[in-house]
Structures are given as C-alpha cells and as structure tokens.
Enzyme design. Structure first.
Site, PDB file in Angstrom:
ATOM      1  N   ASP A  71       0.855  -1.185   0.000  1.00  0.00           N
ATOM      2  CA  ASP A  71       0.000   0.000   0.000  1.00  0.00           C
ATOM      3  C   ASP A  71       0.898   1.245   0.000  1.00  0.00           C
ATOM      4  O   ASP A  71       2.051   1.187   0.448  1.00  0.00           O
ATOM      5  CB  ASP A  71      -0.886  -0.034   1.244  1.00  0.00           C
ATOM      6  CG  ASP A  71      -1.723   1.220   1.389  1.00  0.00           C
ATOM      7  OD1 ASP A  71      -2.447   1.555   0.440  1.00  0.00           O
ATOM      8  OD2 ASP A  71      -1.628   1.868   2.448  1.00  0.00           O
ATOM      9  N   ASP A  84      -0.038   5.031   0.894  1.00  0.00           N
ATOM     10  CA  ASP A  84      -0.182   6.035   1.948  1.00  0.00           C
ATOM     11  C   ASP A  84      -0.334   5.366   3.318  1.00  0.00           C
ATOM     12  O   ASP A  84      -1.245   4.568   3.542  1.00  0.00           O
ATOM     13  CB  ASP A  84      -1.392   6.928   1.665  1.00  0.00           C
ATOM     14  CG  ASP A  84      -1.270   7.625   0.321  1.00  0.00           C
ATOM     15  OD1 ASP A  84      -0.168   8.109   0.008  1.00  0.00           O
ATOM     16  OD2 ASP A  84      -2.270   7.648  -0.435  1.00  0.00           O
TER      17      ASP A  84
END
Length: 551
Positions: A18, A20
């Site tokens: 991922d 952020d």
C-alpha cells in the site's frame, strides 16, 4: 546479507505494498511531490526485498482522482518522487474510483491484487500484501494472497485483531517476509540458530525410508500435507503414522506410500489410559518400517518427545521435530518456530530443517489427483442443484463446538443466500444429519451424512465457495482450490489456522473475549464471536469471492 532463494523453495515471488501510511506518510489526497515523506527505514527495507529476488509493486486506492482533488499527472509526479526516495517498483496498480463507483479494484475488493499478480507474472498465492488498514488485508485474503498489517494511529483495534499477521513497522514486515521465505529452504539451516543438530546421524537423501508423523484430526493432517510432500520429494519411501481421527485425510495425501494408524494418548483429545501392551505393539510396528529417519510433525501446542522416545526404542537412527522443551538424546534435529506462523509453513520449515524441500511443487494444500478424478459421481440422483458447478456449500458443524455458529444463525445464512439467487447445499458428517436437515429446511439441498471425506472433496471442488467455521472442511476446500467464507472463532489464531493460500473472507468478531483461549466450548454466553455475524455479510462475502449470480 540477504540473498535470493531458489525458485523451487520460494513461498513468495512478490510483495505488494500500500502507498499512503505504509510506504510514505499519509497526506490525505496528496498531489504534491514535495509532501512525500517515506516511512522510517523504507529504502533499506525495500532494498532487502530486491536483493532477495522479490518483485515489488504498489497497490493503492486513489479516490482523489475521482473526486477531482488532483490530476493523473500530479499523481504520476508523486509516484516519481516516491521512487526517487525509496527505489523503483516493478509495477504501480491504482484504483482511481470512489466507494460508490461500483468498481472491482477498490480495496477491500481483490481486483488490484489480481492485477498486480498478473502484471508481475505470478499468482496471488505467491504474493504478500503489506498495508496499514483492514482494507489492505481484506483485499489480500480475498485474492488468496498473504497479508501483513503495519498499524498506524488510524488503524482500528478490530483491524489489528483480525489481521493474520501484524508487524510494528515496515522494516519488521520485511524481516517477517524474508524469515518466512528462508524457513522453507534447507540451505538456510546450515548455520541457523533455529535448528540444533544434537546427534551424529547423516543428512537426509535419496534411497531412504522416512517415517513421517501427524496425529490429531483430519484438518491437522491436511495442513501438514505440504511438509509431507517435501519429504516425499527427497525420499524413496514415505510411511505416515496418524491417528484414527486423521486417517481419512491421510488417505487423500500425495506422497504417502504406506499408512500406520495408531492413537497416541498424549495427542488424542479424549484419550484412553496409556496401555503398555499397546505401546509395545506400536514400537514393534515402527521397528518393522525399517525407517532411516523420522520427521515428527506436531501442532504448536503439542510435544513430539513421547513419540521420539518410542522411535528410539524402535531403533530409528535419526529423528527431527519441533521442540521448545529440552530433548536430551531423543532428537537429532531440534527445530524451533516463532509463534504465529501458518501451520502448513510450520510443517514445511521442519521438513527444510531435516533437509527436505518442495522442488517443482507449488506450496499449497493438495490432494492425490485420483481423489478428484474418481469415477463415482459425487452428486446423488435427484439433486439437480449440483448438476452444474457454482453452488454455495454451507457446512454448519465443527469437531470443536466453539468454532461453529449456532444452527439458527446457519439457517438464516442459508435463507439469505437462497434469497440472493444462489444454489445452496448443506453438508455434514454422519452424526450431523439432524443439524444439516434443520439448516437446509429453507430450501437448500441437504447432503448431511451422504459422503466420506473424499466425496466431500469432490462436492467442494464444484462449489463457488464454502461457508464454514474453523474446521477440517475449510482446509479440504483449500486443498481443492475452493474459496472460503471463514466464520472464524478467535479461540485459536487466524494467522495459524485460517484457510491457507486460497481466496478467503473472514467474518466474526476477532476481538471477542474467547480470543486465544483454545476453548473447545464457548466460554462466553451467547457465543458473541460468531453469534453476531449478519447473514447479509455472508452474501456480500460470497459475491466478493465469485462471479455474479446468473440471472
């Protein structure tokens, strides 16, 4: 220094991260490259993965595109800045949609994970997803990938509790990935502190008879299958010692040439008193095998030492097992495994410590090919719902009562699935006919007591998915590649006992008071961990795991 692991010994080909909150600090709807700040240790951690031969991709929800907070060009500039700071990635996979757009790529749906695996030339089962919130882990599990959660202040406690594995930060997640990868490679044990050679016997190799041991239930035997196949890949003859509760599963495993069935009173859940005559008989049977060595597979809470003593009395010259207890001269290979490792990987790591590894075989649960190719039609006459694949199987029973929702909840689940247009069948063992009849009463096909374990495997092979608690059929479904809606009671860790390397949606309260109690019967009134599962959640989970219902 981290080095690449040979392809035949790999658990993983790729790591999907991922963006952020995982790779970089979370700046909401960021379109400004100057605001990119990597999380501490990101560059070094990612370089370790690259050095180990793992491919890297980013899988990220970016609803700011749909909402107009930044342009695609601005997003690409942010990604270029990320790569300038932490190194390049083999692929970037972006969902540009908002929650209401109805796409299949926005996490927690598995679309981004599927796409990343295709882009990297692998399968989801050979990928690890690292993320900071429950959506990342749910997407991983629904695709059949592994998931590691790295919590941040915005991660909810229930997301942490439900995650199969948790790491304190990105470097720790990378260390976990690399250690799991190395654990199944025999080369990693030449100078490893996790395995101690305490005897003088030679190393394993071809031309040898190996006795492998896995007592306990059918599910326990199934999850040990990859470890047994690893031994079979390096030995000429494999003899399996199992208990009566696991015999049906033992008959289904590839790589086993002969089976000895004998209950072990220190393993069985309801043991008879120790019978010296029976123990002497067992020693004689073990001696007759003529084994050059033995590999004792156990669950994380079991001891191999009583059997190791009998094996010494039977004259077995080389014995390997996982043991935290001091073994004295009972073991030649004393292996240790960290808490939380999936049970199939635990078995593979013991095989590797003994010198064995899967070679051209995928690290998944599997059954002998002839089991699924059996000439007998698994569909009883008069049940047209099973004439075509794609039905949903609901299995309401469990060998351990605490791991099953109550019959009323299963009845409601079946009714909801039928209302959503699914063909539903209900399965159960010979002693569960009353239960399956009650659960199927809303209009499902009742197959309770109709099949042995091999027949159930054939039924599951034609299913769209299986709805089941943490019990043997969940692992049987994984062995035939059928997705699982896991109604998982947290009495045991999901990361160890959840369906392995098969698309899964986990439901149930992972924070319930019964967590990690290993209780056989629910210790909390109302069975809250599964009693509050909403049938509409099950319908939604089935939708995630399969194609739309034909109309």
């Amino acid at each position: 220094m981290d080095t690449a692991i040979s392809a035949g010994h790999r658990l993983f080909d790729a790591v999907l991260l991922d963006r952020d909150g995982t790779l970089v600090e979370d700046v909401p709807f960021n379109g400004d490259p100057e605001k990119v700040r990597p999380v501490p240790g990101a560059r070094v951690a990612l370089d370790r993965l690259r050095a180990a031969g793992l491919r890297l991709a980013v899988v990220t929800n970016q609803s700011g595109l749909a909402r107009g907070f930044f342009t695609e060009a601005q997003m690409r500039a942010v990604h270029a800045r990320v790569e300038a700071l932490v190194g390049s990635f083999d692929a970037w996979l972006v969902c540009p949609h908002d929650d209401g757009d109805g796409c299949g790529c926005r996490k927690p749906l598995p679309g981004l994970v599927w796409a990343a695996a295709r882009e990297l030339g692998t399968t989801p089962a050979r990928c690890v997803v690292v993320g900071d919130i429950g959506r990342d882990i749910s997407a991983a599990l629904a695709a059949g990938a592994s998931g590691i959660l790295v919590p941040t202040p915005v991660t909810r406690p229930e997301e942490v509790a439900a995650a199969p594995q948790v790491a304190v930060d990105l470097p720790a997640a990378v260390e976990l990935i690399l250690s799991r990868q190395a654990a199944v490679d025999p080369a990693g044990y030449r100078e490893s502190s996790s395995v101690v050679s305490v005897g003088g016997a030679g190393r394993s190799g071809r031309g040898r008879t190996v006795l492998v041991v896995r007592s306990d239930s059918a599910g326990d035997v199934l999850v040990t299958g990859p470890g047994i196949r690893a031994v079979a890949a390096g030995a000429d003859r494999v003899v399996l010692l199992c208990g009566p509760r696991g015999r049906a599963a033992a008959d289904l495993l590839p790589g086993v040439d002969e089976i000895i069935e004998h209950p072990l009173p220190w393993i069985e859940a309801t043991p008879d008193p120790v019978d010296p005559t029976a123990m002497r008989e067992l020693v004689g049977r073990l001696a007759a095998v003529g084994a050059d060595e033995a590999v004792i597979f156990t669950s994380f809470h079991q001891s191999p030492l009583p059997l190791a003593l009998l094996l010494r009395m039977a004259g077995v010259p080389r014995i390997a097992a996982i043991s935290d207890d001091y073994p004295g001269s009972l073991l030649d290979i004393r292996h240790r495994v960290p808490v939380g490792i999936p049970e199939p990987e635990r078995a593979l790591s013991l095989a590797a410590a003994a010198g064995y590894a899967l070679t051209d075989d995928e690290p998944t649960l599997r059954l002998r090919p002839e089991v699924l190719a059996a000439a007998a039609d698994p569909v009883p006459a008069g049940h047209p719902a099973l004439a075509e694949p794609g039905y949903v199987v609901v299995h309401p029973g469990a060998s351990v009562p605490a791991r099953a929702a109550d019959p009323e909840r299963h009845t409601e689940i079946v009714a909801a699935l039928l209302a959503a247009g699914h063909r539903v069948v209900v399965t159960g063992g010979p002693d569960e006919s009353d239960l399956t009849a009650r659960v199927a009463a809303a209009g499902a096909v009742d197959l309770g007591g109709r099949f042995d374990l091999a027949g159930l495997a054939r039924v599951l092979a034609g299913a769209r998915c299986l709805v089941v608690g943490n019990t043997g059929p969940a692992h049987l479904a994984a062995a035939v590649g059928t997705p699982v809606v896991s109604l998982f009671a947290p009495t045991v860790p999901f990361g160890q006992w959840g369906p392995w390397r098969v698309p899964t949606v986990r439901l149930g309260d992972a924070t319930a008071a019964c967590r990690d109690t290993r209780a056989a019967r629910c210790p909390v009134p109302g069975h809250p961990c599964l009693g509050d599962v909403d049938p509409t959640e099950v319908v939604a989970a089935v939708r995630v795991l399969g194609p739309p219902v034909p109309t």
